[in-house]
Design a protein around this motif. Sequence first.
Motif, mmCIF file in Angstrom:
data_model
loop_
_atom_site.group_PDB
_atom_site.id
_atom_site.type_symbol
_atom_site.label_atom_id
_atom_site.label_comp_id
_atom_site.label_asym_id
_atom_site.label_seq_id
_atom_site.Cartn_x
_atom_site.Cartn_y
_atom_site.Cartn_z
ATOM 1 N N ARG A 1 12.471 -1.603 -2.989
ATOM 2 C CA ARG A 1 11.853 -2.452 -3.891
ATOM 3 C C ARG A 1 12.839 -2.990 -4.926
ATOM 4 O O ARG A 1 12.769 -3.999 -5.280
ATOM 5 C CB ARG A 1 10.712 -1.494 -4.638
ATOM 6 C CG ARG A 1 9.843 -2.234 -5.699
ATOM 7 C CD ARG A 1 8.978 -3.498 -4.717
ATOM 8 N NE ARG A 1 8.641 -4.267 -5.496
ATOM 9 C CZ ARG A 1 8.280 -5.602 -5.411
ATOM 10 N NH1 ARG A 1 8.404 -6.254 -4.302
ATOM 11 N NH2 ARG A 1 7.488 -6.380 -6.330
ATOM 12 N N LYS B 1 -2.415 -7.245 -1.858
ATOM 13 C CA LYS B 1 -2.682 -7.883 -2.995
ATOM 14 C C LYS B 1 -1.865 -7.457 -4.344
ATOM 15 O O LYS B 1 -2.088 -7.994 -5.508
ATOM 16 C CB LYS B 1 -4.177 -7.654 -3.480
ATOM 17 C CG LYS B 1 -5.246 -7.915 -2.361
ATOM 18 C CD LYS B 1 -5.294 -9.527 -1.855
ATOM 19 C CE LYS B 1 -6.110 -9.948 -0.993
ATOM 20 N NZ LYS B 1 -6.299 -11.294 -0.690
ATOM 21 N N VAL B 2 -1.153 -6.413 -4.017
ATOM 22 C CA VAL B 2 -0.382 -5.875 -5.174
ATOM 23 C C VAL B 2 1.174 -5.913 -4.875
ATOM 24 O O VAL B 2 1.743 -6.349 -3.776
ATOM 25 C CB VAL B 2 -0.546 -4.289 -5.148
ATOM 26 C CG1 VAL B 2 -2.073 -4.031 -5.523
ATOM 27 C CG2 VAL B 2 -0.229 -3.673 -4.191
ATOM 28 N N ASN B 3 2.028 -5.950 -6.035
ATOM 29 C CA ASN B 3 3.195 -6.099 -5.974
ATOM 30 C C ASN B 3 4.366 -4.890 -5.902
ATOM 31 O O ASN B 3 5.316 -5.174 -5.624
ATOM 32 C CB ASN B 3 3.635 -6.894 -7.432
ATOM 33 C CG ASN B 3 2.915 -8.168 -7.839
ATOM 34 O OD1 ASN B 3 2.790 -8.813 -6.713
ATOM 35 N ND2 ASN B 3 2.591 -8.332 -9.066
ATOM 36 N N CYS B 4 3.671 -3.692 -5.827
ATOM 37 C CA CYS B 4 4.352 -2.675 -5.553
ATOM 38 C C CYS B 4 4.244 -1.879 -4.161
ATOM 39 O O CYS B 4 3.739 -2.755 -3.367
ATOM 40 C CB CYS B 4 4.087 -1.630 -6.460
ATOM 41 S SG CYS B 4 2.208 -1.050 -6.352
ATOM 42 N N ARG C 1 8.417 -2.700 3.403
ATOM 43 C CA ARG C 1 8.024 -2.530 2.036
ATOM 44 C C ARG C 1 7.099 -1.542 1.664
ATOM 45 O O ARG C 1 6.919 -0.942 0.446
ATOM 46 C CB ARG C 1 7.637 -3.963 1.604
ATOM 47 C CG ARG C 1 7.050 -4.188 0.207
ATOM 48 C CD ARG C 1 6.511 -5.492 -0.109
ATOM 49 N NE ARG C 1 5.987 -5.504 -1.417
ATOM 50 C CZ ARG C 1 5.280 -6.565 -1.905
ATOM 51 N NH1 ARG C 1 4.842 -7.264 -1.101
ATOM 52 N NH2 ARG C 1 4.959 -6.733 -3.192
ATOM 53 N N THR D 1 13.814 -6.835 -5.688
ATOM 54 C CA THR D 1 13.482 -7.424 -6.893
ATOM 55 C C THR D 1 14.707 -6.935 -7.722
ATOM 56 O O THR D 1 14.484 -6.097 -8.488
ATOM 57 C CB THR D 1 12.216 -6.808 -7.494
ATOM 58 O OG1 THR D 1 11.307 -7.232 -6.428
ATOM 59 C CG2 THR D 1 11.973 -7.614 -8.467
ATOM 60 N N HIS E 1 2.003 -2.568 -13.855
ATOM 61 C CA HIS E 1 3.538 -2.741 -13.359
ATOM 62 C C HIS E 1 3.812 -1.508 -12.685
ATOM 63 O O HIS E 1 4.956 -0.937 -12.782
ATOM 64 C CB HIS E 1 4.349 -3.269 -14.487
ATOM 65 C CG HIS E 1 4.217 -4.383 -15.114
ATOM 66 N ND1 HIS E 1 4.461 -5.466 -14.619
ATOM 67 C CD2 HIS E 1 3.738 -4.801 -16.622
ATOM 68 C CE1 HIS E 1 3.955 -6.473 -15.371
ATOM 69 N NE2 HIS E 1 3.446 -6.198 -16.703
ATOM 70 N N ASP F 1 5.220 0.948 -9.725
ATOM 71 C CA ASP F 1 6.523 0.684 -8.701
ATOM 72 C C ASP F 1 6.069 1.151 -7.376
ATOM 73 O O ASP F 1 6.646 0.934 -6.417
ATOM 74 C CB ASP F 1 7.695 1.564 -9.222
ATOM 75 C CG ASP F 1 8.114 0.951 -10.406
ATOM 76 O OD1 ASP F 1 8.917 -0.011 -10.424
ATOM 77 O OD2 ASP F 1 7.718 1.628 -11.516
ATOM 78 N N ASN G 1 -1.789 -4.406 -10.696
ATOM 79 C CA ASN G 1 -0.427 -5.278 -11.167
ATOM 80 C C ASN G 1 0.054 -5.485 -12.485
ATOM 81 O O ASN G 1 1.017 -5.556 -12.828
ATOM 82 C CB ASN G 1 -0.522 -6.639 -10.591
ATOM 83 C CG ASN G 1 -0.485 -6.649 -8.877
ATOM 84 O OD1 ASN G 1 0.229 -5.787 -8.341
ATOM 85 N ND2 ASN G 1 -1.061 -7.832 -8.312
#
Length: 328
Positions: free
Chosen positions: A323, A137-140, A22, A327, A117, A119, A114
Amino acid sequence: MTAATTGLSAQDQPAEFPFPHRHLLGIQDLSPDEITYLLDLSNRYAEHNRARGPKFDLMRDKILINLFFEDSTRTRTSFELAGMRLGADVINIAVANSSIKKGETIVDTAMTLNAMHADALVVRHSNAGAVKLLSEKVNCAVINGGDGSHEHPTQALLDALTIRRRKGTLQGLLVALCGDVAHSRVARSNIYLLQTMGARVRVIAPPTLIPAAMERLGVEVFHDMRAGLEGCDIVMMLRLQRERMEGSFVPSVHEYFEFYGLDYDKLQHAKPDALIMHPGPMNRGVEIDSDVADDIDRSLIREQVEMGVAVRMACLDVLTRERLVATP
C-alpha cells in the motif's frame, strides 16, 4: 521488497519477492511462489514471537480496523495481536452496536471506513462475496477474515505453516479433512492451498455434509471414517456448524461422534505418526475425543493458534507495505 522496508532484520528476511496483491480475499488468487513467500515470512515472525523479541514499528501511525459481522473471538484477537505486534493502532468495531446493525448498507459502511483513513481492514461476514464487494469500495487493503462458506485464507495459511514446521514440507502429504465440509470455509481454503502446494486431499463426512460435485475440486471423497483415514499424514477435524444448518444434517451428535468423531480407535487407521488438527473452537465429544485433542505428541491444535498470529503479521506486513508503494 527490500529488507529496509520490512519489520524483520536483513538476516531474517526471506528472499526478495514481489507480492503483487492489494488485498487477501482468498487462496485461489495466490500462486505457489506467493504462498511459499507468505509461509517463509510467517515462519520468521513465528520464531521472533517465540523468542519474545521486541515489537516492530512497521505499522506505526497506521490504522487496522477489525470489522466482524460474525462473532469470532479467536480470529479477531489473533488479528488484533498481529496488528499490535507490528505497531498499528487497532480498532475493533462492534457491529451489534453500530450503524451497520441499524440498516446501513455495505457501500455506506465503505464510505465511513474511507473517511477514517484506515490502512488495513479485516472483515468477517456471513455472506460469501461480501468481503470482495467491500474491498471494491474502500481505499485500504482488505483481508478476508472468513466469508460465509466461501474462504478463510489466513486459516489455511496458518494450517499450512503448522504442518510445514512439523513435516518439513506440504509436497506429497496425504491430508484428511473430516466433518462438516458443506458449511466450512476453512475446508475450501485448505483444499485450494494444499493442492496448490502438492498435497493430496481427502474429505470424509456423511453424504449430507459434503457438497454436490465435490470431486470436481480434485479431492477424494469418503463416507467411512476408518477407510478414509488409511495412510493419512494429517487428520484435520472440522467443527460441526449447526448454526449454519437449516434442518437436520445429522441424526444426533451422539451418533455423529460414533461414526465421524475422532478417537484413538479410528486414528489408528492413519499413519503411526499422523498429526491431528482442528481450526477451533472444538466441540469435544462431537468432532473429537478430549484425550485425542489433548495428546501432546500428536495434536497441533495449540500450535495452530500460535501460528495464527505470525501468519496475520506476515499478511498485514506485505499488504500495508504494498500500500505504501502504491501510494507514495
